[in-house]
Design a protein around this motif. Structure first.
Motif, PDB file in Angstrom:
ATOM      1  N   PHE A  30      34.303  28.671  44.292  1.00 28.83           N
ATOM      2  CA  PHE A  30      35.303  27.597  44.659  1.00 28.83           C
ATOM      3  C   PHE A  30      36.963  28.376  43.956  1.00 28.83           C
ATOM      4  O   PHE A  30      37.793  27.867  44.717  1.00 28.83           O
ATOM      5  CB  PHE A  30      35.147  26.420  43.437  1.00 28.83           C
ATOM      6  N   PHE A  31      36.773  29.161  43.117  1.00 23.14           N
ATOM      7  CA  PHE A  31      37.967  29.805  42.575  1.00 23.14           C
ATOM      8  C   PHE A  31      38.637  30.747  43.536  1.00 23.14           C
ATOM      9  O   PHE A  31      39.853  30.992  43.428  1.00 23.14           O
ATOM     10  CB  PHE A  31      37.950  30.198  41.232  1.00 23.14           C
ATOM     11  N   VAL A  32      37.866  31.204  44.512  1.00 19.42           N
ATOM     12  CA  VAL A  32      38.643  31.863  45.482  1.00 19.42           C
ATOM     13  C   VAL A  32      39.823  31.303  46.409  1.00 19.42           C
ATOM     14  O   VAL A  32      40.810  31.769  46.304  1.00 19.42           O
ATOM     15  CB  VAL A  32      37.636  32.594  46.535  1.00 19.42           C
ATOM     16  N   GLU A  33      39.417  30.057  46.824  1.00 20.69           N
ATOM     17  CA  GLU A  33      40.625  29.319  47.348  1.00 20.69           C
ATOM     18  C   GLU A  33      41.205  28.301  46.476  1.00 20.69           C
ATOM     19  O   GLU A  33      42.482  27.817  46.994  1.00 20.69           O
ATOM     20  CB  GLU A  33      39.951  28.653  48.683  1.00 20.69           C
ATOM     21  N   ASN A  34      40.639  27.855  45.474  1.00 20.02           N
ATOM     22  CA  ASN A  34      41.306  26.982  44.496  1.00 20.02           C
ATOM     23  C   ASN A  34      41.876  25.636  45.093  1.00 20.02           C
ATOM     24  O   ASN A  34      42.878  25.186  44.917  1.00 20.02           O
ATOM     25  CB  ASN A  34      42.363  27.536  43.544  1.00 20.02           C
ATOM     26  N   LYS A  35      40.934  25.066  45.727  1.00 18.41           N
ATOM     27  CA  LYS A  35      41.336  23.773  46.487  1.00 18.41           C
ATOM     28  C   LYS A  35      40.206  23.000  46.285  1.00 18.41           C
ATOM     29  O   LYS A  35      39.113  22.998  45.953  1.00 18.41           O
ATOM     30  CB  LYS A  35      41.391  23.825  48.085  1.00 18.41           C
ATOM     31  N   ALA A  36      40.512  21.410  46.453  1.00 13.79           N
ATOM     32  CA  ALA A  36      39.449  20.403  46.206  1.00 13.79           C
ATOM     33  C   ALA A  36      38.535  20.760  47.099  1.00 13.79           C
ATOM     34  O   ALA A  36      38.586  20.716  48.359  1.00 13.79           O
ATOM     35  CB  ALA A  36      40.028  18.792  46.450  1.00 13.79           C
ATOM     36  N   GLU A  55      34.186  36.866  52.675  1.00  6.64           N
ATOM     37  CA  GLU A  55      33.615  37.715  51.970  1.00  6.64           C
ATOM     38  C   GLU A  55      33.486  37.478  50.485  1.00  6.64           C
ATOM     39  O   GLU A  55      32.593  38.089  49.527  1.00  6.64           O
ATOM     40  CB  GLU A  55      33.923  39.264  52.537  1.00  6.64           C
ATOM     41  N   LEU A  56      34.899  37.389  50.267  1.00  3.26           N
ATOM     42  CA  LEU A  56      35.004  37.044  48.396  1.00  3.26           C
ATOM     43  C   LEU A  56      34.309  35.919  48.096  1.00  3.26           C
ATOM     44  O   LEU A  56      33.700  36.243  46.884  1.00  3.26           O
ATOM     45  CB  LEU A  56      36.615  36.746  48.303  1.00  3.26           C
ATOM     46  N   LYS A  57      33.994  35.018  48.858  1.00  4.84           N
ATOM     47  CA  LYS A  57      33.031  33.849  48.379  1.00  4.84           C
ATOM     48  C   LYS A  57      31.708  34.297  48.179  1.00  4.84           C
ATOM     49  O   LYS A  57      31.096  34.068  47.413  1.00  4.84           O
ATOM     50  CB  LYS A  57      33.307  32.715  49.350  1.00  4.84           C
ATOM     51  N   GLN A  58      31.321  35.256  49.179  1.00  2.00           N
ATOM     52  CA  GLN A  58      29.830  35.573  49.109  1.00  2.00           C
ATOM     53  C   GLN A  58      29.715  36.483  47.854  1.00  2.00           C
ATOM     54  O   GLN A  58      28.642  36.567  47.243  1.00  2.00           O
ATOM     55  CB  GLN A  58      29.434  36.307  50.321  1.00  2.00           C
ATOM     56  N   LEU A  59      30.718  37.368  47.544  1.00  3.44           N
ATOM     57  CA  LEU A  59      30.555  38.108  46.416  1.00  3.44           C
ATOM     58  C   LEU A  59      30.696  37.293  45.232  1.00  3.44           C
ATOM     59  O   LEU A  59      29.880  37.611  44.143  1.00  3.44           O
ATOM     60  CB  LEU A  59      31.690  39.195  46.380  1.00  3.44           C
ATOM     61  N   SER A  88      34.011  31.664  35.130  1.00  4.94           N
ATOM     62  CA  SER A  88      33.921  31.987  36.444  1.00  4.94           C
ATOM     63  C   SER A  88      35.206  31.844  37.039  1.00  4.94           C
ATOM     64  O   SER A  88      35.214  32.974  38.150  1.00  4.94           O
ATOM     65  CB  SER A  88      33.212  30.447  37.156  1.00  4.94           C
ATOM     66  N   SER A  89      36.282  31.304  36.644  1.00  3.65           N
ATOM     67  CA  SER A  89      37.646  31.707  36.900  1.00  3.65           C
ATOM     68  C   SER A  89      37.924  33.019  36.787  1.00  3.65           C
ATOM     69  O   SER A  89      38.824  33.759  37.671  1.00  3.65           O
ATOM     70  CB  SER A  89      38.475  30.796  36.498  1.00  3.65           C
ATOM     71  N   ASP A  90      37.600  33.468  35.715  1.00  2.14           N
ATOM     72  CA  ASP A  90      38.183  34.710  35.129  1.00  2.14           C
ATOM     73  C   ASP A  90      37.450  35.723  35.900  1.00  2.14           C
ATOM     74  O   ASP A  90      38.037  36.819  36.356  1.00  2.14           O
ATOM     75  CB  ASP A  90      37.817  35.109  33.712  1.00  2.14           C
ATOM     76  N   ALA A  91      36.200  35.562  36.190  1.00  2.00           N
ATOM     77  CA  ALA A  91      35.726  36.825  37.018  1.00  2.00           C
ATOM     78  C   ALA A  91      35.965  36.879  38.528  1.00  2.00           C
ATOM     79  O   ALA A  91      36.368  37.900  39.183  1.00  2.00           O
ATOM     80  CB  ALA A  91      34.109  36.359  37.024  1.00  2.00           C
ATOM     81  N   THR A  92      36.228  35.574  38.758  1.00  2.00           N
ATOM     82  CA  THR A  92      36.918  35.532  40.594  1.00  2.00           C
ATOM     83  C   THR A  92      38.220  35.999  40.303  1.00  2.00           C
ATOM     84  O   THR A  92      38.606  36.623  41.456  1.00  2.00           O
ATOM     85  CB  THR A  92      36.886  34.070  40.913  1.00  2.00           C
ATOM     86  N   ALA A  93      39.214  35.793  39.287  1.00  2.00           N
ATOM     87  CA  ALA A  93      40.352  36.477  39.081  1.00  2.00           C
ATOM     88  C   ALA A  93      40.381  38.043  39.462  1.00  2.00           C
ATOM     89  O   ALA A  93      41.030  38.546  40.017  1.00  2.00           O
ATOM     90  CB  ALA A  93      41.086  36.040  38.118  1.00  2.00           C
ATOM     91  N   VAL A  94      39.322  38.466  38.575  1.00  2.00           N
ATOM     92  CA  VAL A  94      39.170  39.972  38.649  1.00  2.00           C
ATOM     93  C   VAL A  94      38.822  40.332  39.978  1.00  2.00           C
ATOM     94  O   VAL A  94      39.488  41.436  40.715  1.00  2.00           O
ATOM     95  CB  VAL A  94      38.024  40.387  37.724  1.00  2.00           C
ATOM     96  N   LEU A  95      37.992  39.627  40.871  1.00  2.00           N
ATOM     97  CA  LEU A  95      37.775  40.377  42.161  1.00  2.00           C
ATOM     98  C   LEU A  95      39.065  40.167  42.986  1.00  2.00           C
ATOM     99  O   LEU A  95      39.278  40.938  43.835  1.00  2.00           O
ATOM    100  CB  LEU A  95      36.621  39.052  42.982  1.00  2.00           C
TER     101      LEU A  95
END
Length: 268
Positions: free
Chosen positions: A134-140, A120-124, A98-105
């Motif tokens: 979760f990995f879009v912002e990477n916060k608790a 919008e990135l979270k929705q995608l 999931s982290s890898d895919a979000t990194a690609v986005l």
């Protein structure tokens, strides 16, 4: 462009309901940890994915390629090669894919100046997988639903040492969910997470542990060993099989390497 995609742990995980669409509703807290994959995007004549340090198959089911195709269905993107260097263990409950895919986005958004907002990135990302937003912002984050409904929480574990062990056990998400009995949570993690960390071991649980420890006793042994060695809190992460411990110090923890791959803070 290059991005380091980090892992996550789950602090508490309650499976509260099986949905009519086959997914499960849950309650958990996601927390980022410093184990990284490396993701790089370079110009190419055709869309391709190259994977190092892993036996993952670079086919259209890979989340990194799915992330590219998702954005390319909306924006006019040129072909690229996605380079993926794996370090986060697979089937470990650490969210590496999931982290890898979000990194690609995130990389595509930056590299091609798409100006996609955080929301919008979270929705995608949610279209790719439950952990991805979760990995879009990477916060608790406190998460409910299938894990895509997020609420930022004030949680800082930077003064502690987070240690992980990944035994030579691979647990698929489907296997883990097939063994768990959904039930309403008796505990609100938003309240429990504010308790002194010394009290977490008595209140915050991972529902997957009950069935998976019976099937894979080694995972339970790792958790018990962490407590023997002084962990303030220890738990399986996600649907397993990795176990993390939160310690005041890493002194005397080298024996944990006998249980599997050991990640100390120096190599997290």
């Amino acid at each position: 462009m290059l991005k380091f995609a980090n892992a996550k742990i789950n602090i508490g995980l309650h499976i509260t309901e099986k949905r009519s669409d086959g997914y499960h509703n849950l309650e958990t807290v996601f927390y980022p940890v410093k184990i990284y994959d490396a993701v790089e995007i370079t110009p190419s004549q055709e869309v391709a994915l190259q994977i190092w340090n892993s036996d993952l198959i670079a086919d259209d089911n890979n989340l990194c390629l799915r992330a590219y195709r998702l954005l390319s269905s909306i924006y006019d993107l040129p072909p690229v090669t996605i380079h993926l260097l794996k370090n986060i263990p697979i089937g470990a409950g650490l969210g590496g894919g999931s982290s890898d895919a979000t990194a690609v986005l995130l990389l595509l958004n930056e590299q091609f100046s798409l100006n996609i907002s955080t929301e919008e990135l979270k929705q995608l990302a949610a279209k790719l997988g439950a952990d991805c937003p979760f990995f879009v912002e990477n916060k608790a984050m406190y998460a409910v639903g299938i894990g895509t409904d997020l609420e930022e929480i004030a949680l800082d574990l930077s003064s502690y040492q987070i240690v992980l062990v990944k035994p030579d056990i691979h647990i698929s998400t489907a296997e883990a969910y097939s063994q768990v009995l959904p039930k309403p949570s008796e505990l609100d993690l938003r309240q429990a997470i504010n308790l002194p960390i010394q009290e977490w071991k008595y209140t915050i649980k991972n529902d997957f542990e009950f069935s998976l420890f019976e099937k894979y006793p080694l995972i339970g042994d790792i958790k018990n060993k962490m407590y023997e060695l002084g962990a303030i809190y220890a738990s399986m992460s996600g649907s397993g099989s990795s176990v993390y411990g939160i310690f005041d110090t890493t002194d005397g923890l080298e024996d944990l390497k006998h249980y599997g791959q050991l990640f100390l803070p120096t190599n997290l």
